[in-house]
Design a protein around this motif. Structure first.
Motif, short mmCIF file in Angstrom:
data_model
loop_
_atom_site.label_atom_id
_atom_site.label_comp_id
_atom_site.label_asym_id
_atom_site.label_seq_id
_atom_site.Cartn_x
_atom_site.Cartn_y
_atom_site.Cartn_z
N MET A 128 0.36 17.61 -0.61
CA MET A 128 -0.91 17.12 -1.08
C MET A 128 -0.93 15.59 -0.94
O MET A 128 0.03 14.92 -1.26
N SER A 129 -2.04 15.05 -0.49
CA SER A 129 -2.14 13.60 -0.27
C SER A 129 -2.69 12.90 -1.51
O SER A 129 -3.24 13.52 -2.41
N ARG A 130 -2.54 11.58 -1.50
CA ARG A 130 -3.07 10.78 -2.59
C ARG A 130 -4.59 10.74 -2.53
O ARG A 130 -5.17 10.84 -1.45
N PRO A 131 -5.24 10.52 -3.66
CA PRO A 131 -6.70 10.39 -3.63
C PRO A 131 -7.10 9.14 -2.85
O PRO A 131 -6.41 8.12 -2.89
N PHE A 132 -8.20 9.23 -2.15
CA PHE A 132 -8.69 8.11 -1.35
C PHE A 132 -9.36 7.09 -2.27
O PHE A 132 -10.16 7.45 -3.12
N ARG A 133 -9.00 5.83 -2.09
CA ARG A 133 -9.62 4.76 -2.87
C ARG A 133 -10.39 3.85 -1.93
O ARG A 133 -9.85 3.31 -0.98
N LYS A 134 -11.67 3.70 -2.18
CA LYS A 134 -12.53 2.85 -1.34
C LYS A 134 -12.15 1.39 -1.54
O LYS A 134 -12.03 0.92 -2.66
N LEU A 135 -11.93 0.70 -0.44
CA LEU A 135 -11.54 -0.70 -0.48
C LEU A 135 -12.72 -1.57 -0.03
O LEU A 135 -13.21 -1.42 1.09
N ASP A 136 -13.16 -2.45 -0.90
CA ASP A 136 -14.30 -3.31 -0.62
C ASP A 136 -13.85 -4.50 0.23
O ASP A 136 -13.09 -5.35 -0.24
N PRO A 137 -14.32 -4.59 1.48
CA PRO A 137 -13.91 -5.70 2.35
C PRO A 137 -14.27 -7.07 1.80
O PRO A 137 -13.56 -8.04 2.03
N VAL A 138 -15.36 -7.17 1.05
CA VAL A 138 -15.77 -8.46 0.50
C VAL A 138 -14.72 -8.96 -0.50
O VAL A 138 -14.39 -10.14 -0.52
N LYS A 139 -14.19 -8.06 -1.32
CA LYS A 139 -13.14 -8.45 -2.27
C LYS A 139 -11.90 -8.93 -1.53
O LYS A 139 -11.28 -9.92 -1.92
N VAL A 140 -11.54 -8.22 -0.46
CA VAL A 140 -10.37 -8.61 0.34
C VAL A 140 -10.59 -10.00 0.92
O VAL A 140 -9.70 -10.87 0.84
N ILE A 141 -11.75 -10.25 1.47
CA ILE A 141 -12.05 -11.54 2.09
C ILE A 141 -12.03 -12.65 1.06
O ILE A 141 -11.48 -13.73 1.29
N LYS A 142 -12.62 -12.41 -0.12
CA LYS A 142 -12.63 -13.44 -1.16
C LYS A 142 -11.21 -13.80 -1.57
O LYS A 142 -10.89 -14.99 -1.73
N LEU A 143 -10.35 -12.80 -1.74
CA LEU A 143 -8.97 -13.08 -2.12
C LEU A 143 -8.21 -13.79 -1.01
O LEU A 143 -7.41 -14.69 -1.26
N LYS A 144 -8.48 -13.40 0.23
CA LYS A 144 -7.82 -14.05 1.37
C LYS A 144 -8.25 -15.50 1.46
O LYS A 144 -7.44 -16.38 1.74
N ARG A 145 -9.52 -15.77 1.21
CA ARG A 145 -10.03 -17.15 1.23
C ARG A 145 -9.36 -18.00 0.16
O ARG A 145 -9.25 -19.22 0.30
N GLN A 146 -8.92 -17.36 -0.92
CA GLN A 146 -8.23 -18.08 -1.99
C GLN A 146 -6.78 -18.37 -1.63
O GLN A 146 -6.07 -19.02 -2.38
#
Length: 66
Positions: free
Chosen positions: A1-19
């Protein structure tokens, strides 16, 4: 059985990367794998480096709205 899929918001990733956070720190903060973060950044044509110089200007404007 696989792990549940978690939606990843690209905007959050970009904001953190910009930091200046590394992919592993972004993954820890968002509760996802480093591979998921890498996949989002690669899909957005954002590769290595730190800060704003690595984020295309159109995405910077999008990220500022969230």
């Amino acid at each position: 059985m696989s792990r549940p899929f978690r939606k990843l918001d690209p905007v959050k990733v970009i904001k953190l990367k910009r930091q200046g956070l590394s992919n592993s720190l972004i993954a820890q903060r968002l509760g996802v794998t480093q591979g998921a973060v890498y996949h989002v950044l690669r899909k957005m044509n954002i590769t290595g480096g730190r800060g704003n110089d690595m984020v295309p200007s159109a995405l910077v404007r999008v990220g500022d709205n969230y």
